[in-house]
Design a protein around this motif. Sequence first.
Motif, mmCIF file in Angstrom:
data_model
loop_
_atom_site.group_PDB
_atom_site.id
_atom_site.type_symbol
_atom_site.label_atom_id
_atom_site.label_comp_id
_atom_site.label_asym_id
_atom_site.label_seq_id
_atom_site.Cartn_x
_atom_site.Cartn_y
_atom_site.Cartn_z
ATOM 1 N N VAL A 2 0.858 -1.182 0.000
ATOM 2 C CA VAL A 2 0.000 0.000 0.000
ATOM 3 C C VAL A 2 0.894 1.233 0.000
ATOM 4 N N GLN A 3 0.546 2.205 -0.842
ATOM 5 C CA GLN A 3 1.267 3.466 -0.868
ATOM 6 C C GLN A 3 0.283 4.597 -0.619
ATOM 7 N N ALA A 4 0.774 5.694 -0.064
ATOM 8 C CA ALA A 4 -0.085 6.834 0.218
ATOM 9 C C ALA A 4 0.726 8.118 0.212
ATOM 10 N N TYR A 5 0.015 9.206 -0.041
ATOM 11 C CA TYR A 5 0.556 10.532 0.199
ATOM 12 C C TYR A 5 0.058 10.952 1.569
ATOM 13 N N VAL A 6 0.947 11.474 2.379
ATOM 14 C CA VAL A 6 0.583 11.977 3.693
ATOM 15 C C VAL A 6 0.849 13.477 3.675
ATOM 16 N N LEU A 7 -0.217 14.256 3.826
ATOM 17 C CA LEU A 7 -0.120 15.707 3.830
ATOM 18 C C LEU A 7 0.050 16.141 5.275
ATOM 19 N N VAL A 8 1.065 16.941 5.526
ATOM 20 C CA VAL A 8 1.446 17.271 6.901
ATOM 21 C C VAL A 8 1.415 18.781 7.117
ATOM 22 N N GLN A 9 0.755 19.206 8.185
ATOM 23 C CA GLN A 9 0.832 20.590 8.638
ATOM 24 C C GLN A 9 1.773 20.613 9.832
ATOM 25 N N GLY A 24 13.980 10.119 7.092
ATOM 26 C CA GLY A 24 14.740 9.049 7.729
ATOM 27 C C GLY A 24 13.897 7.927 8.304
ATOM 28 N N ILE A 25 12.582 8.035 8.220
ATOM 29 C CA ILE A 25 11.693 7.006 8.775
ATOM 30 C C ILE A 25 11.547 5.866 7.782
ATOM 31 N N ASP A 26 11.692 4.638 8.271
ATOM 32 C CA ASP A 26 11.527 3.455 7.436
ATOM 33 C C ASP A 26 10.105 3.416 6.879
ATOM 34 N N GLY A 27 9.975 3.233 5.585
ATOM 35 C CA GLY A 27 8.672 3.220 4.935
ATOM 36 C C GLY A 27 8.365 4.517 4.208
ATOM 37 N N VAL A 28 9.152 5.548 4.455
ATOM 38 C CA VAL A 28 8.974 6.827 3.760
ATOM 39 C C VAL A 28 9.848 6.812 2.513
ATOM 40 N N ARG A 29 9.215 7.015 1.363
ATOM 41 C CA ARG A 29 9.952 7.033 0.095
ATOM 42 C C ARG A 29 10.424 8.434 -0.254
ATOM 43 N N GLU A 30 9.600 9.449 0.049
ATOM 44 C CA GLU A 30 9.947 10.837 -0.227
ATOM 45 C C GLU A 30 9.281 11.724 0.810
ATOM 46 N N GLN A 45 5.037 3.981 2.046
ATOM 47 C CA GLN A 45 4.552 2.658 1.662
ATOM 48 C C GLN A 45 4.649 1.713 2.842
ATOM 49 N N ALA A 46 3.751 0.734 2.842
ATOM 50 C CA ALA A 46 3.731 -0.270 3.901
ATOM 51 C C ALA A 46 3.131 -1.547 3.328
ATOM 52 N N ASP A 47 3.235 -2.631 4.071
ATOM 53 C CA ASP A 47 2.732 -3.924 3.597
ATOM 54 C C ASP A 47 1.220 -3.941 3.422
ATOM 55 N N ASP A 48 0.493 -3.269 4.318
ATOM 56 C CA ASP A 48 -0.962 -3.227 4.242
ATOM 57 C C ASP A 48 -1.466 -1.943 4.883
ATOM 58 N N ILE A 49 -2.770 -1.723 4.825
ATOM 59 C CA ILE A 49 -3.340 -0.470 5.308
ATOM 60 C C ILE A 49 -3.149 -0.305 6.820
ATOM 61 N N ASP A 50 -3.163 -1.407 7.568
ATOM 62 C CA ASP A 50 -2.933 -1.318 9.005
ATOM 63 C C ASP A 50 -1.507 -0.860 9.310
ATOM 64 N N ALA A 51 -0.554 -1.409 8.591
ATOM 65 C CA ALA A 51 0.842 -1.007 8.790
ATOM 66 C C ALA A 51 1.049 0.448 8.369
ATOM 67 N N LEU A 70 -2.997 14.300 7.007
ATOM 68 C CA LEU A 70 -4.089 13.761 6.208
ATOM 69 C C LEU A 70 -3.490 12.692 5.310
ATOM 70 N N THR A 71 -3.950 11.463 5.460
ATOM 71 C CA THR A 71 -3.409 10.339 4.687
ATOM 72 C C THR A 71 -4.308 10.060 3.488
ATOM 73 N N CYS A 72 -3.702 10.009 2.299
ATOM 74 C CA CYS A 72 -4.419 9.782 1.051
ATOM 75 C C CYS A 72 -3.852 8.534 0.383
ATOM 76 N N PRO A 73 -4.458 7.348 0.608
ATOM 77 C CA PRO A 73 -3.965 6.133 -0.043
ATOM 78 C C PRO A 73 -4.039 6.253 -1.567
ATOM 79 N N ILE A 74 -3.028 5.716 -2.221
ATOM 80 C CA ILE A 74 -2.984 5.720 -3.682
ATOM 81 C C ILE A 74 -3.816 4.564 -4.195
ATOM 82 N N VAL A 75 -4.709 4.852 -5.136
ATOM 83 C CA VAL A 75 -5.596 3.832 -5.702
ATOM 84 C C VAL A 75 -4.907 3.243 -6.929
ATOM 85 N N GLN A 76 -4.695 1.947 -6.908
ATOM 86 C CA GLN A 76 -4.097 1.229 -8.039
ATOM 87 C C GLN A 76 -5.208 0.506 -8.773
#
Length: 77
Positions: A2-9, A24-30, A45-51, A70-76
Amino acid sequence: MVQAYVLVQTEVGRAGDLAELIRGIDGVREADDVTGPYDVIVRAQADDIDALGRLVVARIQRLDGIARTLTCPIVQI
């Protein structure tokens, strides 16, 4: 996978420092500091939505200076 964009304030003046910490956090691609209503946009990215939820809540939201996410999962299709 599962991949997502996380919008951060962030708190004022903290976007650059927090983007660097988030990278530097594991699972963060950018993680980039941006202008607009959000201060940092993260691609994660993570293995599943719970992770993915645990990554955002336990690792990103807990950083000092994060105001909201605000977490926005990417729809494949």
